[in-house]
Design a protein around this motif. Sequence first.
Motif, PDB file in Angstrom:
ATOM      1  N   VAL A 106       0.847  -1.196   0.000  1.00 39.44           N
ATOM      2  CA  VAL A 106       0.000   0.000   0.000  1.00 39.44           C
ATOM      3  C   VAL A 106       0.882   1.246   0.000  1.00 39.44           C
ATOM      4  O   VAL A 106       0.614   2.215  -0.715  1.00 39.44           O
ATOM      5  CB  VAL A 106      -0.977   0.000   1.192  1.00 39.44           C
ATOM      6  N   ALA A 107       1.954   1.225   0.789  1.00 40.83           N
ATOM      7  CA  ALA A 107       2.874   2.366   0.836  1.00 40.83           C
ATOM      8  C   ALA A 107       3.494   2.619  -0.532  1.00 40.83           C
ATOM      9  O   ALA A 107       3.560   3.771  -0.989  1.00 40.83           O
ATOM     10  CB  ALA A 107       3.956   2.124   1.883  1.00 40.83           C
ATOM     11  N   ILE A 108       3.917   1.561  -1.191  1.00 39.60           N
ATOM     12  CA  ILE A 108       4.494   1.707  -2.529  1.00 39.60           C
ATOM     13  C   ILE A 108       3.457   2.273  -3.495  1.00 39.60           C
ATOM     14  O   ILE A 108       3.762   3.159  -4.298  1.00 39.60           O
ATOM     15  CB  ILE A 108       5.049   0.355  -3.035  1.00 39.60           C
ATOM     16  N   ALA A 109       2.225   1.792  -3.410  1.00 39.41           N
ATOM     17  CA  ALA A 109       1.159   2.283  -4.291  1.00 39.41           C
ATOM     18  C   ALA A 109       0.867   3.757  -4.038  1.00 39.41           C
ATOM     19  O   ALA A 109       0.719   4.542  -4.984  1.00 39.41           O
ATOM     20  CB  ALA A 109      -0.102   1.448  -4.103  1.00 39.41           C
ATOM     21  N   VAL A 110       0.784   4.156  -2.776  1.00 39.72           N
ATOM     22  CA  VAL A 110       0.488   5.552  -2.439  1.00 39.72           C
ATOM     23  C   VAL A 110       1.588   6.476  -2.957  1.00 39.72           C
ATOM     24  O   VAL A 110       1.315   7.507  -3.578  1.00 39.72           O
ATOM     25  CB  VAL A 110       0.296   5.718  -0.909  1.00 39.72           C
ATOM     26  N   VAL A 111       2.827   6.113  -2.713  1.00 36.73           N
ATOM     27  CA  VAL A 111       3.946   6.938  -3.169  1.00 36.73           C
ATOM     28  C   VAL A 111       3.987   6.991  -4.697  1.00 36.73           C
ATOM     29  O   VAL A 111       4.199   8.054  -5.290  1.00 36.73           O
ATOM     30  CB  VAL A 111       5.281   6.416  -2.591  1.00 36.73           C
ATOM     31  N   THR A 112       3.736   5.871  -5.346  1.00 39.28           N
ATOM     32  CA  THR A 112       3.730   5.833  -6.812  1.00 39.28           C
ATOM     33  C   THR A 112       2.646   6.733  -7.384  1.00 39.28           C
ATOM     34  O   THR A 112       2.898   7.509  -8.312  1.00 39.28           O
ATOM     35  CB  THR A 112       3.529   4.388  -7.312  1.00 39.28           C
ATOM     36  N   VAL A 113       1.438   6.654  -6.825  1.00 40.77           N
ATOM     37  CA  VAL A 113       0.343   7.501  -7.304  1.00 40.77           C
ATOM     38  C   VAL A 113       0.683   8.970  -7.083  1.00 40.77           C
ATOM     39  O   VAL A 113       0.445   9.815  -7.954  1.00 40.77           O
ATOM     40  CB  VAL A 113      -0.991   7.117  -6.628  1.00 40.77           C
ATOM     41  N   ALA A 116       5.249  19.696  -7.997  1.00 39.44           N
ATOM     42  CA  ALA A 116       6.281  19.991  -7.001  1.00 39.44           C
ATOM     43  C   ALA A 116       6.615  18.732  -6.217  1.00 39.44           C
ATOM     44  O   ALA A 116       5.724  17.935  -5.890  1.00 39.44           O
ATOM     45  CB  ALA A 116       5.801  21.080  -6.047  1.00 39.44           C
ATOM     46  N   VAL A 117       7.888  18.582  -5.925  1.00 34.05           N
ATOM     47  CA  VAL A 117       8.324  17.451  -5.114  1.00 34.05           C
ATOM     48  C   VAL A 117       7.694  17.533  -3.728  1.00 34.05           C
ATOM     49  O   VAL A 117       7.294  16.517  -3.157  1.00 34.05           O
ATOM     50  CB  VAL A 117       9.871  17.412  -5.032  1.00 34.05           C
ATOM     51  N   SER A 118       7.566  18.755  -3.203  1.00 33.27           N
ATOM     52  CA  SER A 118       6.958  18.916  -1.873  1.00 33.27           C
ATOM     53  C   SER A 118       5.513  18.428  -1.859  1.00 33.27           C
ATOM     54  O   SER A 118       5.049  17.884  -0.856  1.00 33.27           O
ATOM     55  CB  SER A 118       7.025  20.374  -1.421  1.00 33.27           C
ATOM     56  N   HIS A 119       4.805  18.601  -2.964  1.00 31.90           N
ATOM     57  CA  HIS A 119       3.434  18.088  -3.048  1.00 31.90           C
ATOM     58  C   HIS A 119       3.419  16.575  -2.996  1.00 31.90           C
ATOM     59  O   HIS A 119       2.576  15.964  -2.324  1.00 31.90           O
ATOM     60  CB  HIS A 119       2.747  18.565  -4.326  1.00 31.90           C
ATOM     61  N   ALA A 120       4.330  15.949  -3.726  1.00 28.25           N
ATOM     62  CA  ALA A 120       4.402  14.486  -3.722  1.00 28.25           C
ATOM     63  C   ALA A 120       4.723  13.976  -2.322  1.00 28.25           C
ATOM     64  O   ALA A 120       4.178  12.951  -1.884  1.00 28.25           O
ATOM     65  CB  ALA A 120       5.435  13.995  -4.732  1.00 28.25           C
ATOM     66  N   ILE A 121       5.583  14.688  -1.609  1.00 32.30           N
ATOM     67  CA  ILE A 121       5.916  14.286  -0.241  1.00 32.30           C
ATOM     68  C   ILE A 121       4.702  14.423   0.667  1.00 32.30           C
ATOM     69  O   ILE A 121       4.389  13.514   1.443  1.00 32.30           O
ATOM     70  CB  ILE A 121       7.115  15.106   0.283  1.00 32.30           C
ATOM     71  N   LEU A 122       3.990  15.565   0.573  1.00 36.81           N
ATOM     72  CA  LEU A 122       2.785  15.760   1.385  1.00 36.81           C
ATOM     73  C   LEU A 122       1.731  14.705   1.070  1.00 36.81           C
ATOM     74  O   LEU A 122       1.072  14.173   1.969  1.00 36.81           O
ATOM     75  CB  LEU A 122       2.194  17.154   1.148  1.00 36.81           C
ATOM     76  N   GLU A 123       1.556  14.411  -0.204  1.00 37.27           N
ATOM     77  CA  GLU A 123       0.571  13.409  -0.608  1.00 37.27           C
ATOM     78  C   GLU A 123       0.956  12.027  -0.076  1.00 37.27           C
ATOM     79  O   GLU A 123       0.096  11.291   0.422  1.00 37.27           O
ATOM     80  CB  GLU A 123       0.444  13.392  -2.134  1.00 37.27           C
ATOM     81  N   SER A 124       2.208  11.705  -0.168  1.00 37.18           N
ATOM     82  CA  SER A 124       2.670  10.403   0.345  1.00 37.18           C
ATOM     83  C   SER A 124       2.460  10.311   1.846  1.00 37.18           C
ATOM     84  O   SER A 124       1.955   9.304   2.361  1.00 37.18           O
ATOM     85  CB  SER A 124       4.153  10.193   0.012  1.00 37.18           C
ATOM     86  N   LEU A 125       2.841  11.353   2.564  1.00 34.66           N
ATOM     87  CA  LEU A 125       2.649  11.362   4.021  1.00 34.66           C
ATOM     88  C   LEU A 125       1.173  11.278   4.398  1.00 34.66           C
ATOM     89  O   LEU A 125       0.799  10.553   5.321  1.00 34.66           O
ATOM     90  CB  LEU A 125       3.282  12.614   4.631  1.00 34.66           C
TER      91      LEU A 125
END
Length: 140
Positions: free
Chosen positions: A69-76, A93-102
């Motif tokens: 699930v973690a891999i899927a969330v980060v990938t999406v 933005a990379v910061s958006h991807a980080i916020l979304e993953s978290l």
Amino acid sequence: MSALAMVIATLVVPYAVVEDLFKRFGWLGNAVDFLDTVAPGLEVSHLLSFGALGFLARFSWPKARARNVAIAVVTVAVVVEFVQIWVPGRQAAVSHAILESLGGLAGFGIAWVLTYAWGSSSLPEDYQASTQWNAGNSDH
């Protein structure tokens, strides 16, 4: 699966569509404004949208390993931000991807804790057996 489609759709449509939704549904715009005042500078919408996705992932795939699930969330999250490069009015933005993953991982974690606390059928068998034994011997 529909939650995934909704999250992706809201993050890859042109921003003019999002603004139109805010105009049509005033409460939606008010909610976003409230979140911006609660946590200025932190784009809470990214956390919440993926938080909901992670939360629902726990119930959509109850037997999925947390790692998957973690891999899927980060990938999406990464794919959504990558696609936003070509979407008018959006910023990748990379910061958006980080916020979304978290947010996605936190949502999944919260859902996992809730199902664990409620004694879900997806708990390990040895845990279920011990809780059933304790329930039968509660008069001692």
